[in-house]
Design a protein around this motif. Structure first.
Motif, PDB file in Angstrom:
ATOM      1  N   ASN A  70       0.181 -39.032  84.306  1.00  0.00           N
ATOM      2  CA  ASN A  70      -0.034 -39.082  85.733  1.00  0.00           C
ATOM      3  C   ASN A  70       1.210 -39.488  86.526  1.00  0.00           C
ATOM      4  N   ASP A  71       1.907 -40.512  86.015  1.00  0.00           N
ATOM      5  CA  ASP A  71       3.073 -41.004  86.755  1.00  0.00           C
ATOM      6  C   ASP A  71       4.239 -40.020  86.726  1.00  0.00           C
ATOM      7  N   LEU A  72       4.194 -39.087  85.779  1.00  0.00           N
ATOM      8  CA  LEU A  72       5.324 -38.152  85.658  1.00  0.00           C
ATOM      9  C   LEU A  72       5.169 -36.952  86.590  1.00  0.00           C
ATOM     10  N   LEU A  73       3.956 -36.765  87.141  1.00  0.00           N
ATOM     11  CA  LEU A  73       3.682 -35.521  87.865  1.00  0.00           C
ATOM     12  C   LEU A  73       4.521 -35.340  89.136  1.00  0.00           C
ATOM     13  N   PRO A  74       4.666 -36.387  89.966  1.00  0.00           N
ATOM     14  CA  PRO A  74       5.473 -36.165  91.179  1.00  0.00           C
ATOM     15  C   PRO A  74       6.897 -35.728  90.836  1.00  0.00           C
ATOM     16  N   GLY A  75       7.468 -36.294  89.781  1.00  0.00           N
ATOM     17  CA  GLY A  75       8.819 -35.934  89.362  1.00  0.00           C
ATOM     18  C   GLY A  75       8.901 -34.480  88.926  1.00  0.00           C
ATOM     19  N   VAL A  76       7.877 -34.015  88.245  1.00  0.00           N
ATOM     20  CA  VAL A  76       7.849 -32.612  87.791  1.00  0.00           C
ATOM     21  C   VAL A  76       7.860 -31.687  89.006  1.00  0.00           C
ATOM     22  N   ILE A  77       7.009 -31.998  89.973  1.00  0.00           N
ATOM     23  CA  ILE A  77       6.932 -31.161  91.174  1.00  0.00           C
ATOM     24  C   ILE A  77       8.279 -31.156  91.897  1.00  0.00           C
ATOM     25  N   GLU A 113      -1.820  -8.106  92.825  1.00  0.00           N
ATOM     26  CA  GLU A 113      -0.874  -8.992  93.516  1.00  0.00           C
ATOM     27  C   GLU A 113      -0.315 -10.030  92.545  1.00  0.00           C
ATOM     28  N   ALA A 114       0.911 -10.493  92.807  1.00  0.00           N
ATOM     29  CA  ALA A 114       1.469 -11.555  91.967  1.00  0.00           C
ATOM     30  C   ALA A 114       0.509 -12.741  91.975  1.00  0.00           C
ATOM     31  N   PHE A 115       0.342 -13.349  90.817  1.00  0.00           N
ATOM     32  CA  PHE A 115      -0.664 -14.390  90.641  1.00  0.00           C
ATOM     33  C   PHE A 115       0.070 -15.657  90.236  1.00  0.00           C
ATOM     34  N   PRO A 116       0.312 -16.574  91.179  1.00  0.00           N
ATOM     35  CA  PRO A 116       1.148 -17.726  90.849  1.00  0.00           C
ATOM     36  C   PRO A 116       0.371 -18.828  90.125  1.00  0.00           C
ATOM     37  N   MET A 117       1.128 -19.713  89.503  1.00  0.00           N
ATOM     38  CA  MET A 117       0.522 -20.885  88.886  1.00  0.00           C
ATOM     39  C   MET A 117       0.584 -22.012  89.904  1.00  0.00           C
ATOM     40  N   ILE A 118      -0.563 -22.555  90.262  1.00  0.00           N
ATOM     41  CA  ILE A 118      -0.581 -23.643  91.251  1.00  0.00           C
ATOM     42  C   ILE A 118      -0.307 -24.952  90.528  1.00  0.00           C
ATOM     43  N   ILE A 119       0.642 -25.745  91.041  1.00  0.00           N
ATOM     44  CA  ILE A 119       0.903 -27.028  90.388  1.00  0.00           C
ATOM     45  C   ILE A 119       0.596 -28.224  91.296  1.00  0.00           C
ATOM     46  N   ALA A 148      -2.562 -27.552  84.791  1.00  0.00           N
ATOM     47  CA  ALA A 148      -1.261 -26.972  84.419  1.00  0.00           C
ATOM     48  C   ALA A 148      -0.129 -27.963  84.675  1.00  0.00           C
ATOM     49  N   THR A 149      -0.232 -28.739  85.767  1.00  0.00           N
ATOM     50  CA  THR A 149       0.832 -29.699  86.073  1.00  0.00           C
ATOM     51  C   THR A 149       0.952 -30.704  84.927  1.00  0.00           C
ATOM     52  N   VAL A 154       1.962 -21.573  81.362  1.00  0.00           N
ATOM     53  CA  VAL A 154       2.693 -22.834  81.154  1.00  0.00           C
ATOM     54  C   VAL A 154       3.967 -22.561  80.352  1.00  0.00           C
ATOM     55  N   PHE A 155       3.855 -21.742  79.316  1.00  0.00           N
ATOM     56  CA  PHE A 155       5.036 -21.451  78.487  1.00  0.00           C
ATOM     57  C   PHE A 155       6.107 -20.715  79.307  1.00  0.00           C
TER      58      PHE A 155
END
Ligand code: ARG
Length: 574
Positions: A259-266, A295-301, A311-312, A345-346
C-alpha cells in the motif's frame, strides 16, 4: 542421458560436416525405433543442401564404434534410431543407485524465482477453486528447488480494499467486532455486509469512511483488521498443512504490504511519461490491447477518486520482487480469467524498464474444476464447495477404499495411510491434467487403483516394498550390487529409469507437471510388466536376483522422489 547422447552425436556431426548442430535427441516413441532418436538430419539437409538420408548415414558411420551403442539404424526420412547397449545402461544405473539425487544433477545456472500462489482472500473461506493454485504452485516450488533454484514463495493475499471497510463496519454495527470469530463465522457476515452495501446507501457511505479509517491507521479499525488477518492466516495454514504444502505463514505477503509503495509507483510512471491522465484517472496505454470496440484499452492504475487498483498493487509487488527480493523469474498461478490482467501488467513492467529482457515473467493460467455435469463444481444446493470439506471427504473415501482392499491392516494403520492416499489422490487429479484445461472432478476415478492415479503409483511402490519384506532384503546393500540387463522387459524398464533426470529437468523448465505424472505412470506400468515377466525372489541365479531387486529399488525410489516433487507421499503398505 540426453546430454550425454547430445554431446556424442554433436561431435560426430562436427567431424563429418564441420558444423555445429543440435542433434535433436529424443526418446523414441516405440521400442522398434530404438531407445532414443536423433532427428537433426532433416534440418541439416537445408543448410548443407544434401539429402537427409545421406547425412544420417554418414553420421551413423562415424558413430559406429561408440561403446554406448548396441546398434544404430537410419530410418526415412533421415532419423537415426539409437539402441543402447545393455551393459552401458547397467553401468549408468549402478552409478545412479548410489546417488541420493537419483542422477538428477543440479542445474548450471540457478536463478532466484518468486512463485506467487495460494492466493486466498482474508475473511473468506477457501473453496474448491483454490485447490489448483495451491497444488500446482507447490509442485512447481518443489521442482524448481530440487533442480537447484532459490525459490521464494509468495502468497499474494487479498487483505486490503473496500470490502474490508464494509466488513469491519458491519461487524462494529452488529456489536460483533471484538468477540472471537472464526473464518467460517465471517463468511456469512461478509455476505450480509455486501448486501447492505448494495442496498443501503447510508451504510455504503459509512463503509467508505471505514476504508479511509483503515488506510489512515485508525487504531480501532486497524486492530479489528489485524484480527481478521490473523484468524484467516491460521485458518489457511491448517488447510496448507492438510494439503502437505511447503507454505508457512511467513510466505504470506498480502496486498496491504504494498500500500505504501503505490503513490511512488504512480508518480514514477507519470514522470517517465508512461502513465497519462485520462478522464481524471491515471492510465497506461499499452500496445496491442484493444477493447471490444477496437479502441485502445488502457490499464487503469489510479481511479478518479484517488483509489488504487489490483493492477497497481501488482506493479508494486513486481517491483519489490525484482529489486528487493532480487528475483529474475516471476511465476504467477491464477485461473485463466486473469490472463489479460497479467498480460497487461507484464507489458507495463517491460515498458517501465523494471523487467528487462533478463527477467522472465510467466503467468500460468489454469482451468476450472468441473462437476460431473461439466459445470463448475458445486454442492447440490448450488453453493461452492468448501476446500476444507473436500479434503475431509477425500480422507473418508480413502479410508473406505483402503478397508475394502486389505483387511489385514489394523484400524490404526489404516487411519495413518488414509491421509496420504486421499489427499494424494486429490492432488494428483489436479496435477495430471494439462493445467490450462478444465477438468471434471470424479471421486471414483481419482481414487481408482487402475489408470493414471496416485493410488496406482502408490500401489506400485507398495508392491516393491512387499517384495523386500517377503525376501527380508537389506535395501541399502542393494545399492552397490551389479545390474545385469537381459530381457526386453528389463531393458525397457532400465531405459525409463535412465530418463528420470531428463524428465525432471524438462518439467522444471517447462513447468509441465502433467509430463512428470505421465512419466511416473509409464514407469509404474513398465514395472508391473517387468514383475510379471521376470521372476525376482524365486530366481535361483543370485546375480540376476540381486540385479532385479536393484531395478525394483530404483523404480521405488524414483516413484517416491517423483511423487514427493509433486507433493504426494508414498505409503509402505496398503
Ligand atoms: N487474490 C487474488 C484472487 O483471489 C489472486 C492474486 C494473484 N496474484 C497476484 N499477484 N495478483 O483473485
Amino acid at each position: 542421458m540426453k546430454k550425454i547422447l547430445t554431446n556424442i552425436v554433436k561431435k560426430a556431426i562436427h567431424s563429418v560436416f564441420q558444423v555445429e548442430c543440435d542433434p535433436m535427441i529424443q526418446l523414441a516413441g516405440r521400442p522398434e525405433y530404438g531407445d532414443y532418436q536423433a532427428n537433426f538430419a532433416m534440418r541439416l539437409s537445408k543448410l548443407l543442401q544434401k539429402n537427409p538420408m545421406d547425412i544420417a548415414n554418414a553420421v551413423m558411420l562415424e558413430l559406429k564404434d561408440e561403446p554406448l551403442f548396441e546398434s544404430l539404424v537410419v530410418a526415412a526420412p533421415g532419423f537415426i534410431n539409437i539402441f543402447l547397449k545393455n551393459s552401458a545402461i547397467a553401468t549408468i544405473l549402478e552409478k545412479i543407485a548410489t546417488d541420493d539425487r537419483l542422477g538428477v544433477a543440479p542445474i548450471e545456472k540457478p536463478e532466484s524465482v518468486v512463485v506467487d500462489y495460494a492466493n486466498a482472500n482474508v475473511a473468506k473461506e477457501m473453496h474448491v477453486g483454490h485447490i489448483r493454485s495451491i497444488v500446482l504452485g507447490d509442485a512447481i516450488v518443489r521442482l524448481l528447488e530440487f533442480v537447484g533454484h532459490t525459490v521464494i514463495r509468495q502468497s499474494h493475499l487479498g487483505d486490503w480494499g473496500t470490502q474490508f471497510g464494509m466488513l469491519i463496519e458491519h461487524l462494529i454495527e452488529r456489536g460483533d467486532a471484538h468477540r472471537a470469530f472464526s473464518v467460517s463465522d465471517l463468511d456469512p457476515f461478509y455476505k450480509q455486509a455486501k448486501q447492505r452495501f448494495d442496498a443501503d446507501s447510508d451504510f455504503a457511505e459509512r463503509a467508505r469512511q471505514r476504508v479511509v479509517a483503515l488506510q489512515s491507521g485508525d487504531p480501532e479499525t486497524t486492530s479489528i483488521w489485524k484480527k481478521l488477518v490473523k484468524e484467516s492466516l491460521a485458518y489457511f495454514q491448517k488447510i496448507y498443512i492438510k494439503l502437505d504444502t511447503l507454505l508457512t505463514e511467513d510466505d504470506a505477503r498480502g496486498e496491504s504490504f504494498y500500500n505504501d509503495l503505490l503513490p511512488g509507483v504512480i508518480a514514477e510512471l507519470q514522470n517517465k511519461h508512461i502513465a497519462t491522465l485520462s478522464d481524471g484517472a491515471v492510465v497506461v496505454f499499452l500496445d496491442g490491447f484493444k477493447g471490444p470496440d477496437g479502441e485502445a484499452f488502457p490499464m487503469i492504475i489510479q481511479k478518479k477518486d484517488g483509489g488504487y487498483l489490483y493492477a497497481t498493487t501488482d506493479l508494486a509487488a513486481a517491483l519489490f520482487r525484482i529489486q528487493t527480493l532480487r528475483a529474475t523469474r516471476l511465476i504467477y498461478l491464477t485461473d485463466a480469467r486473469q490472463k489479460q490482467h497479467f498480460a497487461m501488467v507484464f507489458a507495463a513492467l517491460r515498458l517501465w524498464g523494471v523487467a528487462d529482457a533478463s527477467i522472465r515473467l510467466e503467468h500460468i493460467p489454469f482451468g476450472a474444476v468441473l462437476g460431473p455435469d461439466n459445470k463448475p463444481f458445486k454442492t447440490r444446493s448450488g453453493e461452492s464447495i468448501k476446500l476444507a470439506d473436500l479434503l475431509a471427504e477425500a480422507e473418508v473415501r480413502a479410508l473406505t477404499l483402503a478397508q475394502s482392499k486389505n483387511t489385514s491392516l489394523s484400524e490404526t494403520e489404516l487411519r495413518s495411510i488414509t491421509h496420504d492416499i486421499g489427499i494424494g489422490a486429490l492432488k494428483y487429479a489436479d496435477l495430471r491434467n494439462e493445467k490450462q484445461k478444465d477438468y471434471v472432478f470424479d471421486w471414483d476415478k481419482l481414487l481408482s487403483f487402475e489408470g493414471n492415479t496416485a493410488p496406482y503409483l502408490q500401489n506400485a511402490y507398495v508392491r516393491i516394498q512387499a517384495i523386500f519384506r517377503k525376501g527380508d532384503i537389506d535395501i541399502a546393500s542393494l545399492r552397490t550390487k551389479s545390474i545385469v540387463i537381459e530381457t526386453e522387459a528389463e531393458h525397457i524398464l532400465a531405459v525409463t529409469l535412465l530418463g528420470f533426470s531428463d524428465v525432471a529437468h524438462s518439467v522444471a523448465d517447462q513447468l509441465s507437471l502433467h509430463s512428470l505424472c505421465d512419466y511416473l505412470y509409464g514407469l509404474a506400468s513398465l514395472f508391473h510388466r517387468f514383475y510379471e515377466e521376470c521372476p525376482i525372489l524365486s530366481n535361483s541365479d543370485q546375480a540376476i536376483r540381486d540385479s532385479r531387486l536393484s531395478l525394483s529399488d530404483l523404480t521405488a525410489r524414483i516413484l517416491q522422489l517423483g511423487l514427493h516433487l509433486l507433493g504426494i507421499r508414498v505409503v509402505d503398505r496398503m
